[in-house]
Enzyme design. Structure first.
Site, PDB file in Angstrom:
ATOM      1  CG  HIS A  95      47.470  46.575  36.806  1.00  0.00           C
ATOM      2  ND1 HIS A  95      46.956  47.152  37.927  1.00  0.00           N
ATOM      3  CD2 HIS A  95      46.392  46.028  36.164  1.00  0.00           C
ATOM      4  CE1 HIS A  95      45.639  46.979  37.963  1.00  0.00           C
ATOM      5  NE2 HIS A  95      45.271  46.289  36.895  1.00  0.00           N
ATOM      6  NE  ARG A 117      41.902  47.255  41.022  1.00  0.00           N
ATOM      7  CZ  ARG A 117      41.764  46.845  39.749  1.00  0.00           C
ATOM      8  NH1 ARG A 117      42.508  45.858  39.268  1.00  0.00           N
ATOM      9  NH2 ARG A 117      40.898  47.444  38.959  1.00  0.00           N
TER      10      ARG A 117
HETATM   11  P1  NDP Z   1      32.738  40.362  38.466  1.00  0.00           P
HETATM   12  O1  NDP Z   1      31.952  41.412  39.168  1.00  0.00           O
HETATM   13  O2  NDP Z   1      32.192  39.804  37.192  1.00  0.00           O
HETATM   14  O3  NDP Z   1      32.946  39.139  39.452  1.00  0.00           O
HETATM   15  C1  NDP Z   1      33.303  39.296  40.776  1.00  0.00           C
HETATM   16  C2  NDP Z   1      33.250  37.942  41.470  1.00  0.00           C
HETATM   17  O4  NDP Z   1      33.760  38.081  42.799  1.00  0.00           O
HETATM   18  C3  NDP Z   1      31.819  37.401  41.601  1.00  0.00           C
HETATM   19  O5  NDP Z   1      31.807  36.004  41.377  1.00  0.00           O
HETATM   20  C4  NDP Z   1      31.476  37.717  43.060  1.00  0.00           C
HETATM   21  O6  NDP Z   1      30.545  36.822  43.647  1.00  0.00           O
HETATM   22  C5  NDP Z   1      32.827  37.525  43.715  1.00  0.00           C
HETATM   23  N1  NDP Z   1      32.887  38.236  44.992  1.00  0.00           N
HETATM   24  C6  NDP Z   1      32.771  39.565  45.214  1.00  0.00           C
HETATM   25  N2  NDP Z   1      32.895  39.847  46.532  1.00  0.00           N
HETATM   26  C7  NDP Z   1      33.095  38.655  47.145  1.00  0.00           C
HETATM   27  C8  NDP Z   1      33.295  38.272  48.492  1.00  0.00           C
HETATM   28  N3  NDP Z   1      33.316  39.167  49.484  1.00  0.00           N
HETATM   29  N4  NDP Z   1      33.470  36.966  48.772  1.00  0.00           N
HETATM   30  C9  NDP Z   1      33.440  36.039  47.780  1.00  0.00           C
HETATM   31  N5  NDP Z   1      33.258  36.335  46.470  1.00  0.00           N
HETATM   32  C10 NDP Z   1      33.098  37.623  46.158  1.00  0.00           C
HETATM   33  O7  NDP Z   1      34.191  40.955  38.237  1.00  0.00           O
HETATM   34  P2  NDP Z   1      35.247  40.554  37.084  1.00  0.00           P
HETATM   35  O8  NDP Z   1      35.368  39.086  37.066  1.00  0.00           O
HETATM   36  O9  NDP Z   1      34.920  41.246  35.816  1.00  0.00           O
HETATM   37  O10 NDP Z   1      36.577  41.249  37.647  1.00  0.00           O
HETATM   38  C11 NDP Z   1      37.091  40.881  38.903  1.00  0.00           C
HETATM   39  C12 NDP Z   1      38.283  41.735  39.264  1.00  0.00           C
HETATM   40  O11 NDP Z   1      39.405  41.393  38.473  1.00  0.00           O
HETATM   41  C13 NDP Z   1      38.119  43.244  39.037  1.00  0.00           C
HETATM   42  O12 NDP Z   1      37.378  43.837  40.077  1.00  0.00           O
HETATM   43  C14 NDP Z   1      39.555  43.720  38.988  1.00  0.00           C
HETATM   44  O13 NDP Z   1      39.997  44.041  40.288  1.00  0.00           O
HETATM   45  C15 NDP Z   1      40.315  42.489  38.489  1.00  0.00           C
HETATM   46  N6  NDP Z   1      40.857  42.710  37.133  1.00  0.00           N
HETATM   47  C16 NDP Z   1      42.220  42.817  36.990  1.00  0.00           C
HETATM   48  C17 NDP Z   1      42.781  42.954  35.740  1.00  0.00           C
HETATM   49  C18 NDP Z   1      44.268  43.005  35.567  1.00  0.00           C
HETATM   50  O14 NDP Z   1      44.744  43.356  34.496  1.00  0.00           O
HETATM   51  N7  NDP Z   1      45.043  42.662  36.550  1.00  0.00           N
HETATM   52  C19 NDP Z   1      41.941  43.016  34.526  1.00  0.00           C
HETATM   53  C20 NDP Z   1      40.528  42.865  34.792  1.00  0.00           C
HETATM   54  C21 NDP Z   1      40.018  42.709  36.057  1.00  0.00           C
HETATM   55  P3  NDP Z   1      29.043  36.677  43.088  1.00  0.00           P
HETATM   56  O15 NDP Z   1      29.181  35.934  41.779  1.00  0.00           O
HETATM   57  O16 NDP Z   1      28.358  35.885  44.108  1.00  0.00           O
HETATM   58  O17 NDP Z   1      28.532  38.076  42.928  1.00  0.00           O
HETATM   59  C1  OXD Z   2      40.658  46.236  35.467  1.00  0.00           C
HETATM   60  C2  OXD Z   2      42.120  46.218  35.430  1.00  0.00           C
HETATM   61  O1  OXD Z   2      40.078  46.315  36.554  1.00  0.00           O
HETATM   62  O2  OXD Z   2      42.678  46.270  34.313  1.00  0.00           O
HETATM   63  O3  OXD Z   2      40.049  46.183  34.390  1.00  0.00           O
HETATM   64  O4  OXD Z   2      42.760  46.112  36.462  1.00  0.00           O
END
Ligand code: NDP
Ligand code: OXD
Length: 309
Positions: free
Chosen positions: A272, A224
């Site tokens: 994006h 983000r």
């Molecule tokens: P998940 O919920 O599967 O994974 C999130 C990860 O972040 C977990 O490993 C979690 O830790 C870690 N995490 C969360 N908060 C913290 C913190 N404060 N400190 C350290 N680690 C943290 O999410 P996804 O992998 O599915 O997606 C992640 C992000 O990717 C989405 O929220 C979105 O913003 C972005 N995204 C962007 C896209 C794009 O097109 N640009 C497409 C898809 C996603 P733990 O494992 O310990 O819970």
């Molecule tokens: C998502 C994205 O969060 O596309 O899936 O950014």
């Protein structure tokens, strides 16, 4: 169940409605209508939904997000605690995120940007061989996206570490937990952000973090825009602390035409698109979950409101 499809983002929402209806023959799926909300919807399938959604559909019990990140939904006025928020789990996005990261990692580590510049001058000049140990990748986030990205980089023999809250292990990489951030940064040259945007992670990509990376570091932000402090990135680029950045998400989208990122040769901007949720996989996943909840079965992907992801 009655399901309303409410997205201000999709160019052809009717196509989604038809696909969802075909996958959910036992339920009624309809398109959100600003003029005539039915007030009877049990569930909504959304991405950037209209502001009036919760007022005009007071019976909503489930909100199925078309994306993985729920930061925008969590800030929508009127989102009541009794609505279960469900996010996309992969939906074809993870492999695209891995492709995106590999593209920029390889471009930097194999000097492909410099060869493109040399071609413009018809210059034949092989550059130094790659030293993989100099291209340590650090992935912030070990979730669905982070794990896939990390494994893709590791499969090409880059030394990869992953940092997450819990220190969740990802095969073939070194894992760091929350307290291991300093050590994770100290060994990282290419930093990839795939964290969810939460109160804890907003602004995490800032000067003090960049200063802890290995010299000549490169940033890839595919999560983000609000993770990044834009002026800190520009200052660190000017100071030579960072060599460049690939950015897919921005605090304001579309990125305004006069934004300095557009015109900075050290920054690669994409609109994006790092990982798009693909219609077939998305419809199949959401329909499966709707059928499951209608039958009283448990589902995965429920957002923990306290953690904000
Ligand atoms: P998940 O919920 O599967 O994974 C999130 C990860 O972040 C977990 O490993 C979690 O830790 C870690 N995490 C969360 N908060 C913290 C913190 N404060 N400190 C350290 N680690 C943290 O999410 P996804 O992998 O599915 O997606 C992640 C992000 O990717 C989405 O929220 C979105 O913003 C972005 N995204 C962007 C896209 C794009 O097109 N640009 C497409 C898809 C996603 P733990 O494992 O310990 O819970
Ligand atoms: C998502 C994205 O969060 O596309 O899936 O950014």
């Amino acid at each position: 169940m009655e399901i309303v499809f409410a997205s201000r983002h999709e160019s052809n929402p009717l196509e989604w409605v038809r696909a969802l209806q075909a996958a959910l023959p036992d339920h009624r799926v309809r398109l959100w209508d600003d003029e005539e909300p039915s007030g009877r919807a049990d569930a909504a399938v959304v991405w950037a939904p209209p502001a009036g959604l919760f007022d005009r559909e007071p019976g909503l019990k489930y909100l199925f997000n078309l994306g993985a990140g729920v930061d925008a939904l969590l800030h929508m006025p009127g989102l009541s605690d009794r609505i279960t928020l469900v996010r996309m789990e992969d939906g074809g996005m993870a492999v695209q995120m891995a492709e995106y990261v590999l593209h920029y990692l390889i471009r930097e580590s194999r000097d492909l940007g410099r060869y493109a510049a040399q071609q413009a001058q018809a210059r034949w000049q092989p550059l130094a061989d790659i030293d993989r140990s100099a291209w340590t990748v650090g992935v912030m986030g070990a979730g669905v996206m982070g794990a896939r990205v990390a494994q893709a980089c590791a499969a090409l023999e880059y030394p990869v570490a992953v940092w997450s809250r819990s220190g969740r292990p990802v095969a073939g990489t070194e894992s760091f937990g929350r307290d291991g951030l300093a050590d994770f940064l100290a060994r990282t040259r290419v930093l990839v952000n795939v964290l969810p945007l939460t109160g804890d992670t907003r602004g995490i990509l800032c000067r003090s973090l960049f200063q802890q990376l290995r010299p000549d570091a490169y940033l890839i932000n595919i999560a983000r825009g609000d993770h990044l402090v834009a002026e800190d990135l520009l200052a660190c680029l000017d100071e030579g602390r960072l060599r460049g950045a690939a950015l897919d998400a921005f605090s304001q989208e579309p990125l305004p035409p006069d934004h300095p990122f557009w015109h900075d040769a050290r920054i690669q901007v994409t609109p994006h698109v790092a990982g798009a949720s693909l219609m077939d996989l998305t419809v199949r996943q959401i329909a499966g979950k709707i059928d499951a909840v209608a039958q009283g079965q448990p589902i995965t992907g429920i957002v923990d409101r306290a953690r904000q992801y």
